[in-house]
Design a protein around this motif. Sequence first.
Motif, short mmCIF file in Angstrom:
data_model
loop_
_atom_site.label_atom_id
_atom_site.label_comp_id
_atom_site.label_asym_id
_atom_site.label_seq_id
_atom_site.Cartn_x
_atom_site.Cartn_y
_atom_site.Cartn_z
N ALA A 71 16.67 -15.25 -2.47
CA ALA A 71 18.39 -15.19 -1.82
C ALA A 71 18.85 -16.36 -1.58
CB ALA A 71 18.03 -14.66 -0.09
N ALA A 72 18.19 -17.70 -1.13
CA ALA A 72 19.07 -18.79 -1.38
C ALA A 72 19.25 -19.40 -2.43
CB ALA A 72 18.17 -19.83 -0.48
N SER A 73 18.80 -18.97 -3.53
CA SER A 73 18.87 -20.01 -4.89
C SER A 73 19.79 -19.10 -5.67
CB SER A 73 17.66 -19.83 -5.17
OG SER A 73 16.56 -18.23 -5.58
N GLN A 74 20.43 -17.97 -5.01
CA GLN A 74 21.09 -16.59 -5.69
C GLN A 74 22.84 -17.26 -5.60
OE1 GLN A 74 20.25 -12.84 -3.72
NE2 GLN A 74 18.38 -12.07 -5.21
N PRO A 75 23.40 -17.16 -6.57
CA PRO A 75 24.80 -17.30 -6.71
C PRO A 75 26.02 -16.65 -5.60
CG PRO A 75 24.79 -15.84 -8.20
CD PRO A 75 23.53 -16.09 -8.08
N ARG A 76 26.40 -17.44 -4.59
CA ARG A 76 26.89 -16.89 -3.12
C ARG A 76 28.44 -16.34 -4.01
NH1 ARG A 76 24.59 -18.41 1.31
NH2 ARG A 76 25.66 -18.22 2.42
N GLY A 77 28.83 -16.74 -4.91
CA GLY A 77 30.49 -15.79 -5.13
C GLY A 77 29.97 -15.94 -6.91
N GLN A 78 31.24 -15.77 -7.16
CA GLN A 78 31.29 -15.59 -8.89
C GLN A 78 32.97 -17.41 -9.36
OE1 GLN A 78 30.97 -13.85 -10.78
NE2 GLN A 78 29.50 -12.67 -9.80
N THR A 79 32.62 -17.60 -10.19
CA THR A 79 33.68 -18.20 -10.77
C THR A 79 34.81 -17.82 -11.34
OG1 THR A 79 31.63 -19.13 -11.83
CG2 THR A 79 33.81 -20.04 -13.19
N LEU A 80 35.86 -17.91 -11.03
CA LEU A 80 37.51 -18.70 -10.66
C LEU A 80 38.24 -19.18 -11.89
CD1 LEU A 80 40.34 -17.03 -10.14
CD2 LEU A 80 40.29 -17.49 -8.52
N THR A 81 38.60 -18.51 -13.17
CA THR A 81 39.77 -19.67 -13.60
C THR A 81 40.95 -19.59 -13.58
OG1 THR A 81 37.62 -19.28 -15.29
CG2 THR A 81 39.27 -20.40 -16.50
N VAL A 82 41.18 -20.51 -13.72
CA VAL A 82 42.87 -20.07 -13.82
C VAL A 82 43.60 -20.79 -14.50
CG1 VAL A 82 45.21 -21.03 -12.19
CG2 VAL A 82 42.99 -20.81 -11.14
N VAL A 83 44.48 -20.16 -15.42
CA VAL A 83 44.80 -21.04 -17.19
C VAL A 83 46.17 -21.18 -16.73
CG1 VAL A 83 45.65 -20.63 -19.41
CG2 VAL A 83 43.02 -19.61 -18.04
N LEU A 84 46.35 -22.50 -16.58
CA LEU A 84 48.16 -22.61 -16.76
C LEU A 84 48.55 -22.96 -17.81
CD1 LEU A 84 47.87 -25.68 -14.20
CD2 LEU A 84 47.32 -23.18 -13.57
N GLU A 85 49.82 -21.77 -17.60
CA GLU A 85 50.03 -21.86 -19.43
C GLU A 85 51.66 -22.53 -19.67
OE1 GLU A 85 50.66 -17.73 -20.04
OE2 GLU A 85 48.88 -17.66 -20.93
N GLY A 86 51.59 -22.95 -20.77
CA GLY A 86 53.14 -24.45 -20.61
C GLY A 86 53.30 -25.60 -19.61
N VAL A 87 52.65 -26.12 -19.64
CA VAL A 87 52.54 -27.46 -18.75
C VAL A 87 53.42 -27.90 -19.36
CG1 VAL A 87 51.05 -29.12 -18.00
CG2 VAL A 87 50.32 -27.32 -17.53
N ALA A 88 54.45 -28.85 -19.54
CA ALA A 88 55.74 -29.41 -19.80
C ALA A 88 54.32 -30.87 -20.75
CB ALA A 88 56.46 -29.97 -19.29
N HIS A 89 53.86 -31.69 -19.86
CA HIS A 89 53.99 -33.02 -20.42
C HIS A 89 52.42 -33.18 -19.44
CE1 HIS A 89 55.45 -34.65 -17.05
NE2 HIS A 89 56.74 -33.46 -17.20
N GLU A 90 51.97 -34.81 -20.01
CA GLU A 90 50.99 -34.72 -19.62
C GLU A 90 50.91 -35.97 -18.17
OE1 GLU A 90 53.02 -38.48 -22.11
OE2 GLU A 90 52.08 -36.02 -22.34
N ARG A 91 51.90 -36.21 -18.09
CA ARG A 91 52.12 -36.97 -16.79
C ARG A 91 51.53 -36.06 -15.62
NH1 ARG A 91 57.16 -37.37 -19.01
NH2 ARG A 91 57.93 -36.24 -17.62
N GLY A 92 51.42 -37.65 -14.84
CA GLY A 92 50.98 -36.72 -13.46
C GLY A 92 49.56 -36.42 -13.28
N THR A 93 49.41 -35.18 -12.70
CA THR A 93 47.97 -33.69 -12.91
C THR A 93 48.86 -32.24 -11.85
OG1 THR A 93 47.72 -34.50 -10.22
CG2 THR A 93 46.83 -36.16 -11.37
N VAL A 94 47.40 -31.70 -12.42
CA VAL A 94 48.32 -30.20 -12.13
C VAL A 94 47.57 -30.43 -10.69
CG1 VAL A 94 48.79 -29.38 -14.20
CG2 VAL A 94 46.79 -28.81 -13.97
#
Length: 149
Positions: free
Chosen positions: A23-46
Amino acid sequence: MCRSLLLGLALAGSVHAQTAAPAASQPRGQTLTVVLEGVAHERGTVRVGLYATPSSFRKEMHALSVHEAPAAPGIVKVVFEAVPPGRYAVMAYHDEDGDGKLNLRFGMFPAEGYGLSNNPRVMGPPAFEDSAFDVAADRPAQINVVMKY
């Protein structure tokens, strides 16, 4: 008698350990992928905050989890692991100056790019329910967030 009791306790502990380990080796949740569209440029971070309650929404220090990734023009993907099934909302922003916060004009209008799950139209502070989505127990989730500048 004492020896039998100790042997019984030892066996009970080993049976418990054997049944508890899978039971301890089973995953404890799901993967959530967030796709950010329209990032203006490469300065900084999101920065992407995952929120589980209306009272915590938009308050990064109360987020369930916050991920940061290098900014890149176009699309940036951020992945949250082991997300328990439930109802969530996401707020993302392009931290162009690297100060770790969404800068505001006049204290209320975003001065950096931002986006919300479900991409709602907002007039005033966004509400959790307008951005809320479900993560199911049986499959990974993906949401697309359009960045607004």
